[in-house]
Design a protein around this motif. Structure first.
Motif, mmCIF file in Angstrom:
data_model
loop_
_atom_site.group_PDB
_atom_site.id
_atom_site.type_symbol
_atom_site.label_atom_id
_atom_site.label_comp_id
_atom_site.label_asym_id
_atom_site.label_seq_id
_atom_site.Cartn_x
_atom_site.Cartn_y
_atom_site.Cartn_z
ATOM 1 N N GLN A 28 0.834 -1.197 0.000
ATOM 2 C CA GLN A 28 0.000 0.000 0.000
ATOM 3 C C GLN A 28 0.875 1.256 0.000
ATOM 4 O O GLN A 28 2.033 1.190 0.369
ATOM 5 N N SER A 29 0.307 2.372 -0.406
ATOM 6 C CA SER A 29 1.083 3.611 -0.400
ATOM 7 C C SER A 29 1.313 4.062 1.036
ATOM 8 O O SER A 29 0.384 4.437 1.743
ATOM 9 N N LEU A 31 2.904 6.662 1.993
ATOM 10 C CA LEU A 31 2.681 8.107 2.115
ATOM 11 C C LEU A 31 1.192 8.396 2.324
ATOM 12 O O LEU A 31 0.814 9.158 3.216
ATOM 13 N N LYS A 32 0.352 7.743 1.518
ATOM 14 C CA LYS A 32 -1.086 7.971 1.614
ATOM 15 C C LYS A 32 -1.600 7.520 2.990
ATOM 16 O O LYS A 32 -2.311 8.262 3.671
ATOM 17 N N ASN A 33 -1.206 6.336 3.399
ATOM 18 C CA ASN A 33 -1.629 5.816 4.710
ATOM 19 C C ASN A 33 -1.188 6.718 5.852
ATOM 20 O O ASN A 33 -1.945 6.987 6.778
ATOM 21 N N SER A 34 0.061 7.170 5.787
ATOM 22 C CA SER A 34 0.560 7.979 6.910
ATOM 23 C C SER A 34 -0.120 9.338 6.934
ATOM 24 O O SER A 34 -0.339 9.903 8.007
ATOM 25 N N ARG A 35 -0.464 9.854 5.757
ATOM 26 C CA ARG A 35 -1.200 11.132 5.729
ATOM 27 C C ARG A 35 -2.583 10.956 6.341
ATOM 28 O O ARG A 35 -3.084 11.834 7.044
ATOM 29 N N GLU A 36 -3.199 9.810 6.062
ATOM 30 C CA GLU A 36 -4.537 9.554 6.610
ATOM 31 C C GLU A 36 -4.503 9.362 8.125
ATOM 32 O O GLU A 36 -5.345 9.883 8.847
ATOM 33 N N GLN A 230 7.995 2.842 -2.976
ATOM 34 C CA GLN A 230 7.473 3.920 -2.107
ATOM 35 C C GLN A 230 8.208 5.224 -2.370
ATOM 36 O O GLN A 230 8.582 5.948 -1.440
ATOM 37 N N GLY A 232 7.153 7.960 -3.444
ATOM 38 C CA GLY A 232 6.403 9.125 -2.965
ATOM 39 C C GLY A 232 6.830 9.474 -1.554
ATOM 40 O O GLY A 232 7.040 10.642 -1.218
ATOM 41 N N GLU A 236 9.145 12.910 -0.206
ATOM 42 C CA GLU A 236 8.710 13.807 0.867
ATOM 43 C C GLU A 236 9.719 13.821 2.012
ATOM 44 O O GLU A 236 9.952 14.853 2.639
#
Ligand code: GLU
Length: 271
Positions: A28-29, A31-36, A230, A232, A236
């Motif tokens: 899974q992404s 970056l996306k998970n950690s942002r959520e 990963q 992305g 960052e």
């Protein structure tokens, strides 16, 4: 009858859909998970003074890597975010990352070409180099004096590979972690302990009677490692590292952790 024939089709469709949503954690992404979730789970050391060492008083890991992880998390996810920590060793860090137990590694890890085949590295955030720790009365001054001697190291570290090239005639004994390696040196199971200079200076601070010798005979640029794919996240993380360097927070951390270490030229590390 017609309806019944549709059932296998429907089942297949369901299975396909399930397959899409059951991507393994590591895929899974991050970056996306950690942002959520507003959290990043970092793999850090707990046996390495100055970088990641468990404080027995509160059970928390403390050190330069841990502080960097906290700063990077804030830069990446904002003020209300949280850095979580999972203990890793030199040997367990890549498997834990691959299994999705941690989002990223920040644990005295050199960005080597071999490792870059299986993980995604950020830019370097610390300049280390490999060195030697010996008892004060030792006659070993550099890797040239290691023929026939026993050198202690840690499983999964780059140092045990490097030392075989730097001192091919030395015997290498690999321990599970740095605490065990230091105990082995103290009890005379080896003539020298080898790993990165910063780690060895941390040991010398805690263990009077031992000194760091031989300068640095390799370059060990520490980087954050995320799983392959990963990019992305690492992009960052790179931005965050740059910001931390520019703002002066980086040099503050260097001074905090290495400023009082006797014999260690910490200003060389300033960025
Ligand atoms: N920097 C070296 C490595 O990544 C040695 C330190 C460690 O064992 O983490 O292997």
């Amino acid at each position: 009858m017609k309806k019944l024939r549709l059932i296998p089709l429907l089942l297949m469709l369901l299975m396909l859909l399930a397959g899409c949503s059951s991507k393994s954690l590591a895929e899974q992404s991050v970056l996306k998970n950690s942002r959520e979730t507003k959290t990043i789970t970092w793999g850090v050391k707990a046996d390495t003074k100055l970088f990641g060492l468990e404080d027995v008083r509160d059970g928390k890991q403390k050190g330069f890597d841990v502080d960097m992880a906290k700063l990077i998390t804030k830069k990446m996810l904002g003020k209300n975010s949280e850095a979580k920590f999972v203990t890793v060793t030199s040997q367990s860090r890549i498997p834990l990352l691959k299994n999705g137990n941690i989002d990223a590694i920040i644990a005295t890890m050199s960005a080597t070409p071999e490792r870059a085949k299986i993980v995604e590295f950020s830019n370097s955030y610390f300049d280390a180099g490999q060195s030697l720790l010996v008892p004060n009365d030792s006659t070993i001054n550099s890797t040239d004096d290691l023929a026939g001697k026993t050198v202690l190291g840690v499983v999964g570290s780059n140092s045990v590979i490097n030392i075989k090239k730097a001192a091919p005639k030395a015997k290498v004994l690999q321990l599970q972690d740095y605490a065990q390696a230091m105990t082995a040196l103290k009890s005379g199971q080896g003539d020298a302990l080898t790993t990165d200079n910063g780690i060895l200076y941390g040991m010398a601070v805690e263990n009077p009677g031992f000194k760091v010798v031989g300068g640095t005979f390799t370059k060990e640029p520490y980087s954050i490692a995320a799983n392959k794919g990963q990019s992305g996240f690492t992009k960052e993380a790179n931005k965050a590292i740059k910001e931390i360097e520019k703002s002066g927070e980086y040099n503050k951390l260097i001074k905090k952790w290495f400023g009082d270490v006797p014999g260690f030229n910490y200003k060389e590390l300033y960025r």
